[in-house]
Design a protein around this motif. Structure first.
Motif, mmCIF file in Angstrom:
data_model
loop_
_atom_site.group_PDB
_atom_site.id
_atom_site.type_symbol
_atom_site.label_atom_id
_atom_site.label_comp_id
_atom_site.label_asym_id
_atom_site.label_seq_id
_atom_site.Cartn_x
_atom_site.Cartn_y
_atom_site.Cartn_z
ATOM 1 N N SER A 100 0.824 -1.209 0.000
ATOM 2 C CA SER A 100 0.000 0.000 0.000
ATOM 3 C C SER A 100 0.855 1.255 0.000
ATOM 4 N N ASN A 101 2.049 1.208 -0.638
ATOM 5 C CA ASN A 101 2.857 2.438 -0.624
ATOM 6 C C ASN A 101 2.399 3.450 -1.665
ATOM 7 N N LEU B 169 -11.397 -0.838 -0.254
ATOM 8 C CA LEU B 169 -11.523 0.501 0.325
ATOM 9 C C LEU B 169 -10.452 0.730 1.387
ATOM 10 N N ALA B 170 -10.263 -0.265 2.249
ATOM 11 C CA ALA B 170 -9.290 -0.135 3.327
ATOM 12 C C ALA B 170 -7.889 0.028 2.753
ATOM 13 N N LEU B 171 -7.542 -0.836 1.779
ATOM 14 C CA LEU B 171 -6.220 -0.748 1.165
ATOM 15 C C LEU B 171 -6.025 0.600 0.511
ATOM 16 N N PHE B 172 -7.088 1.042 -0.184
ATOM 17 C CA PHE B 172 -6.998 2.306 -0.896
ATOM 18 C C PHE B 172 -6.787 3.461 0.084
ATOM 19 N N ALA C 280 -4.900 -2.055 -7.071
ATOM 20 C CA ALA C 280 -4.708 -3.275 -7.853
ATOM 21 C C ALA C 280 -4.744 -4.496 -6.954
ATOM 22 N N MET C 281 -4.054 -4.391 -5.799
ATOM 23 C CA MET C 281 -4.031 -5.512 -4.862
ATOM 24 C C MET C 281 -5.434 -5.790 -4.344
ATOM 25 N N GLY C 282 -6.183 -4.722 -4.035
ATOM 26 C CA GLY C 282 -7.548 -4.892 -3.538
ATOM 27 C C GLY C 282 -8.419 -5.590 -4.558
ATOM 28 N N LEU C 283 -8.316 -5.180 -5.833
ATOM 29 C CA LEU C 283 -9.150 -5.789 -6.866
ATOM 30 C C LEU C 283 -8.756 -7.248 -7.099
ATOM 31 N N VAL D 46 -3.165 7.734 1.711
ATOM 32 C CA VAL D 46 -2.482 8.552 2.725
ATOM 33 C C VAL D 46 -0.971 8.427 2.576
ATOM 34 N N ARG D 47 -0.501 7.173 2.374
ATOM 35 C CA ARG D 47 0.947 6.975 2.292
ATOM 36 C C ARG D 47 1.522 7.646 1.060
ATOM 37 N N GLU D 48 0.776 7.586 -0.065
ATOM 38 C CA GLU D 48 1.323 8.189 -1.281
ATOM 39 C C GLU D 48 1.335 9.717 -1.172
ATOM 40 N N ILE D 49 0.228 10.278 -0.639
ATOM 41 C CA ILE D 49 0.155 11.739 -0.554
ATOM 42 C C ILE D 49 1.251 12.288 0.350
ATOM 43 N N LEU D 50 1.469 11.632 1.507
ATOM 44 C CA LEU D 50 2.477 12.148 2.436
ATOM 45 C C LEU D 50 3.894 11.762 2.019
ATOM 46 N N GLY D 51 4.038 10.545 1.453
ATOM 47 C CA GLY D 51 5.375 10.028 1.181
ATOM 48 C C GLY D 51 5.965 10.531 -0.126
ATOM 49 N N PHE D 52 5.125 10.648 -1.169
ATOM 50 C CA PHE D 52 5.633 11.122 -2.455
ATOM 51 C C PHE D 52 5.122 12.524 -2.791
ATOM 52 N N GLY D 53 4.035 12.967 -2.105
ATOM 53 C CA GLY D 53 3.413 14.233 -2.478
ATOM 54 C C GLY D 53 2.605 14.126 -3.750
#
Lengths: 215, 193
Positions: A40-41, A148-151, A48-51, A156-163
Motif C-alpha cells: 500500500s505504498n 476501500l481499506a487498502l486504498f 490493484a491488490m484490492g481488486l 495517505v501513504r502516497e500523498i504524504l510520502g511522495f506528495g
C-alpha cells in the motif's frame, strides 16, 4: 454491480453493506494485514491488490458455496486452500500478461493472496454455510471493504510520502516528502492512525445512542 | 561479506530485511500471540521448525517441478507441504505439552496461513538459492520472526501497566509499537555491506 435496492431483497442489501462498514476485514476484524501494509505504498498498487484479492475472494467463495455439500468435513480446509490457490494462479498469470510493471511492483504478494486470512476466513465462516447468491453478494461487500481499506491506507501513504496522488503531483515544488511513510514503519503508523480514528468514531456513536436512550 | 554467502543470507533475513518488520509477512500471528512472553517463545520455535521443513521440501519439490515443466502447480504444492509440516508440529506439541497446546490455541493450525512461511519458500525459489543458501535463508527468516515476536511480547507486557488513551487500546497501540520497532530495525540497513 447489484447496488440497486429494487433488485435485491432487504437482507441481501444488508449482507452487502456488512463487509464494507460493520465487519470491514482490515479496520474492524484485522484480517489480511500483510498485503494491506506491504503493497500500500501508492494508491495504484493498493487498488490493484484490492481488486485482485476481491476477484480471488469472489471466485473461491462462490465455488466453495456451490460445492459445500460435496466437500467432506474432515478435509475441508485443504480443499478450500486448493480452490483458493487455483484462483490465485489465474490472477497471477493474468496480471503477468496484462501489466509487467504492476506485476513487478506487487511482486510475491500476488501469490501470497493464497494465505490471506480474510479469504480463508470467509470461506470457512460464510461460504460453507450459505447459499450461492448470498455468498456472492457478501463477498462483493467484503471485497469492496478490503479494497476501500487498502486504498485509504495507500492514498495517505502516497500523498504524504511522495506528495502525489495516482502519480499526479499535488503540492508545489516546496513540498518536502515524508519519506518515512513509504518505508515500512509508515505502513504501521498509517494503519494504526486509521484504527484510532475508527475507534473514536464508534465511541462517539455509542455515546450518542446512550444519551438518546436516557432522554 | 559476499552477498551470496550463507552467512550474509542469514543476516539478511534475520535483521536487515526482517520478515515481520520490514517485509510485513506474518503479521496475524505477530499481533495475535505477542501478548505474553510465555507463548511468544514456543510460537517462535514452532515457526522456525516449520520454516526449515518447508524450505527443505520446497527446494526438493521445485527441482521436480522444473524437471517435469509443471511450474504452474508450484503454489498448490508448496501450500500442501506447509500444511503437512504444521500438522506434524501440532501433533508433537499436543503430545509433549497439552498446556502449551491450549495456550497457543487457534494460532497453531493458523501457521499454515502464515504468509512468512509461504513467502520464504517463494523468495527462495525466485532468487534461485542453492541448498545451503536456502537453509541459511529459512533459518534467518524463522529466527527473525522469533526475534520480532519476543521483542514485541516484552514491550506489550510493559504496556499492560501503561496508561493508554481510550480509543488507542489493543490493536492500534500494538501497531504503533510495531512501527517504532520497524523504525529501529531500519538502522540495520546496509549491515554486512
Amino acid at each position: 454491480m447489484p447496488r440497486d435496492p429494487k433488485q435485491l431483497s432487504p437482507p441481501t442489501m444488508a449482507t452487502l453493506k456488512e463487509g464494507v462498514w460493520k465487519e470491514n476485514p482490515v479496520f474492524i476484524m484485522l484480517l489480511g494485514l500483510c498485503p494491506a501494509l506491504a503493497v500500500s505504498n501508492t494508491a495504484l498498487n493498493a487498488l490493484a491488490m484490492g481488486l485482485a484479492s476481491t476477484f480471488v475472494l469472489l471466485g473461491s467463495t462462490t465455488l466453495i458455496s456451490l460445492l459445500r455439500h460435496l466437500i467432506p468435513k474432515q478435509v475441508r480446509i485443504a480443499s478450500y486452500i486448493i480452490i483458493i490457490a487455483t484462483f490465485v494462479t489465474i490472477v497471477d498469470y493474468t496480471i503477468h500478461a496484462l501489466s509487467l510493471e504492476l506485476y513487478n511492483a506487487l511482486g510475491a504478494f500476488i501469490q501470497l493472496i493464497v494465505v490471506n486470512c480474510m479469504i480463508l476466513g470467509r470461506a470457512e465462516a460464510y461460504a460453507s454455510k450459505n447459499r450461492i447468491l448470498t455468498t456472492f453478494v457478501n463477498s462483493i461487500g467484503m471485497g469492496a471493504g478490503f479494497t476501500l481499506a487498502l486504498f485509504s491506507i495507500g492514498a495517505v501513504r502516497e500523498i504524504l510520502g511522495f506528495g502525489t496522488f495516482f502519480g499526479i503531483p499535488l503540492f508545489g515544488s516546496n513540498f518536502q516528502a515524508w519519506a518515512v511513510f513509504i518505508l515500512p514503519p509508515g505502513g504501521f503508523f498509517v494503519l494504526s492512525l486509521w484504527l484510532v480514528l475508527f475507534a473514536a468514531l464508534r465511541r462517539r456513536a455509542d455515546q450518542r445512542k446512550e444519551v438518546g436512550h436516557a432522554s | 561479506m559476499h552477498p551470496d554467502s550463507a552467512a550474509f543470507l542469514f543476516l539478511h533475513a534475520f535483521l536487515i530485511n526482517n520478515f515481520v518488520l520490514a517485509l510485513f509477512l506474518g503479521l496475524c500471528p505477530f499481533l495475535g500471540v505477542s501478548a505474553k512472553l510465555k507463548t511468544a517463545w514456543p510460537m517462535g520455535l514452532a515457526v522456525i521448525f516449520v520454516m526449515l521443513v518447508a524450505s527443505l521440501c520446497a527446494y526438493g519439490i521445485n527441482i521436480l517441478l522444473v524437471r517435469f515443466e509443471i511450474e504452474y502447480l508450484r503454489l498448490i504444492c508448496y501450500i500442501a507441504v506447509i500444511a503437512s509440516a504444521v500438522q506434524l508440529v501440532e501433533m508433537t506439541i499436543k503430545k509433549l505439552s497439552p498446556t502449551l497446546f491450549r495456550m497457543l490455541g487457534i494460532f497453531l493450525p493458523l501457521i499454515t496461513t502464515n504468509c512468512a512461511i509461504l513467502g520464504m519458500a517463494l523468495f527462495q525459489t525466485f532468487n534461485e538459492y542453492n541448498f545451503v543458501q536456502s537453509l541459511a535463508y529459512s533459518l534467518g527468516a524463522g529466527a527473525g520472526f522469533m526475534l520480532a515476536l519476543v521483542l514485541m511480547a516484552g514491550l506489550r507486557e510493559k504496556l499492560e501497566l501503561a496508561d493508554v488513551p481510550d480509543p488507542c487500546t489493543s490493536a492500534a497501540i500494538s501497531l504503533m509499537l510495531a512501527g517504532l520497532l520497524s523504525l529501529a530495525f531500519m538502522g540495520f540497513a546496509g549491515l554486512g555491506g
